[in-house]
Scaffold this motif. Structure first.
Motif, PDB file in Angstrom:
ATOM      1  N   GLY A 157       0.853  -1.196   0.000  1.00 40.83           N
ATOM      2  CA  GLY A 157       0.000   0.000   0.000  1.00 40.83           C
ATOM      3  C   GLY A 157       0.887   1.245   0.000  1.00 40.83           C
ATOM      4  O   GLY A 157       2.047   1.206   0.396  1.00 40.83           O
ATOM      5  N   LYS A 158       0.281   2.358  -0.421  1.00 41.96           N
ATOM      6  CA  LYS A 158       1.104   3.556  -0.617  1.00 41.96           C
ATOM      7  C   LYS A 158       0.533   4.762   0.121  1.00 41.96           C
ATOM      8  O   LYS A 158      -0.689   4.930   0.177  1.00 41.96           O
ATOM      9  N   ILE A 159       1.422   5.583   0.634  1.00 36.27           N
ATOM     10  CA  ILE A 159       0.980   6.873   1.175  1.00 36.27           C
ATOM     11  C   ILE A 159       1.564   7.989   0.308  1.00 36.27           C
ATOM     12  O   ILE A 159       2.743   7.930  -0.062  1.00 36.27           O
ATOM     13  N   VAL A 160       0.725   8.947  -0.046  1.00 34.23           N
ATOM     14  CA  VAL A 160       1.198  10.111  -0.817  1.00 34.23           C
ATOM     15  C   VAL A 160       0.969  11.359   0.036  1.00 34.23           C
ATOM     16  O   VAL A 160      -0.167  11.679   0.383  1.00 34.23           O
ATOM     17  N   SER A 203       6.073  10.039  -1.854  1.00 35.65           N
ATOM     18  CA  SER A 203       5.319   8.778  -1.968  1.00 35.65           C
ATOM     19  C   SER A 203       6.108   7.712  -1.231  1.00 35.65           C
ATOM     20  O   SER A 203       7.318   7.604  -1.395  1.00 35.65           O
ATOM     21  N   ALA A 204       5.407   6.917  -0.442  1.00 41.28           N
ATOM     22  CA  ALA A 204       6.096   5.892   0.325  1.00 41.28           C
ATOM     23  C   ALA A 204       5.291   4.594   0.257  1.00 41.28           C
ATOM     24  O   ALA A 204       4.068   4.606   0.417  1.00 41.28           O
ATOM     25  N   THR A 205       6.002   3.502  -0.004  1.00 46.75           N
ATOM     26  CA  THR A 205       5.325   2.214  -0.155  1.00 46.75           C
ATOM     27  C   THR A 205       5.653   1.332   1.039  1.00 46.75           C
ATOM     28  O   THR A 205       6.812   1.246   1.462  1.00 46.75           O
ATOM     29  N   LYS A 206       4.620   0.672   1.566  1.00 51.51           N
ATOM     30  CA  LYS A 206       4.827  -0.262   2.683  1.00 51.51           C
ATOM     31  C   LYS A 206       5.395  -1.561   2.100  1.00 51.51           C
ATOM     32  O   LYS A 206       4.766  -2.165   1.233  1.00 51.51           O
TER      33      LYS A 206
END
Ligand SMILES: C[S@@+](CC[C@H](N)C(=O)[O-])C[C@H]1O[C@@H](n2cnc3c(N)ncnc32)[C@H](O)[C@@H]1O
Length: 262
Positions: free
Chosen positions: A201-204, A258-261
């Motif tokens: 999952g990603k956080i932007v 943007s960061a991906t788990k």
């Protein structure tokens, strides 16, 4: 009967007084933003605090975030121009397109959500209450996104500096626009994002490089220029794979983290 009438009259008088005080408060907000002299700014701030102490809806202003943002709900829609919102939306979609089909969480949504199908989470009841479907950015112009026909607005009132009322590993993507500079405990917020995101999952996170105005700086916890570094450090410590892009749009510089788990 006489007593009830007097009570009613006093309540109405109090409401009139509060209305007048709120108008005065708004005028001082404008003055504060125009004022460049620090001593005069402090004087205006003191006057605003004095008004806030006497108005029930402003009790706790400015340091109680919920009170501050409830007060801001009426003005917020005009604060960011539509062309910036459209630019930000396009950039968000390119970053979450593949991962986010169903479950998207927007943190600190305010009253102008970017993604139509997202769950809107905000500390401010008044921001959430004034979200209107017709005022959303037209996502269909940019992408035929799933859920475009679904006009149901999903709202959660919560503070991102505490545990989120959301289960583990259930969200495909999280979006947070112009929020993190107002958050003291960014580590708590990002750890919670890690918990609720599914694997991959990603956080932007979207932030402006410009300084906020005098009024919003009363509540700001991190100046824009330091924030990117703080966010990158915490995201990396939590084990996210992080990418940072800096984009110029007209005269503004906007940072997309943007960061991906993994
Ligand atoms: C500057 S506004 C940005 C609103 C929206 N993201 C936008 O781009 O238009 C910040 C928003 O974050 C919300 N907020 C501030 N602190 C918060 C917190 N601790 N928890 C949840 N929401 C918060 C405010 O209520 C406000 O709606």
């Amino acid at each position: 009967m006489q007593q009830t009438n007097t009570l009613r009259k006093n309540t109405v008088m109090k409401l009139f007084d509060e209305d007048r005080a709120l108008d005065e408060f708004d005028q001082k907000m404008d003055l504060l933003n125009k004022e460049t002299d620090i001593n005069k700014q402090l004087q205006i701030f003191k006057e605003m605090q004095a008004i806030a102490n006497n108005v029930s809806v402003l009790k706790g202003w400015p340091y109680n975030a919920r009170v501050f943002w409830d007060k801001e709900a009426f003005f917020w829609k005009q604060r960011v121009e539509q062309r910036y919102r459209e630019f930000i939306l396009k950039e968000i979609i390119t970053r979450i397109n593949e991962s986010a089909k169903r479950s998207i969480l927007e943190l600190g949504t305010g009253n102008t959500p970017y993604l139509k199908e997202a769950i809107n989470l905000d500390i401010s009841h008044d921001m959430l209450a004034t979200i209107g479907v017709s005022e959303r950015v037209e996502i269909a112009k940019i992408d035929n996104h799933d859920g475009y026909e679904n006009n149901t607005i999903k709202r959660i009132q919560a503070n991102v500096e505490h545990s989120l009322p959301i289960k583990d590993n259930c969200v495909d993507a999280i979006v947070a626009v112009f929020l993190c500079n107002y958050i003291e405990r960014i580590d708590v917020m990002l750890a919670e994002c890690m918990r609720v995101l599914k694997d991959e999952g990603k956080i932007v996170i979207v932030q402006s490089f410009a300084e906020v105005d005098n009024y919003h700086s009363l509540l700001e916890k991190h100046p824009a220029k330091e924030l990117t570094l703080i966010l990158r450090t915490i995201l990396n410590e939590l084990g996210f794979k992080t990418q940072i892009d800096v984009k110029d749009v007209d005269k503004k510089t906007i940072v997309f983290i943007s960061a991906t788990k993994s």
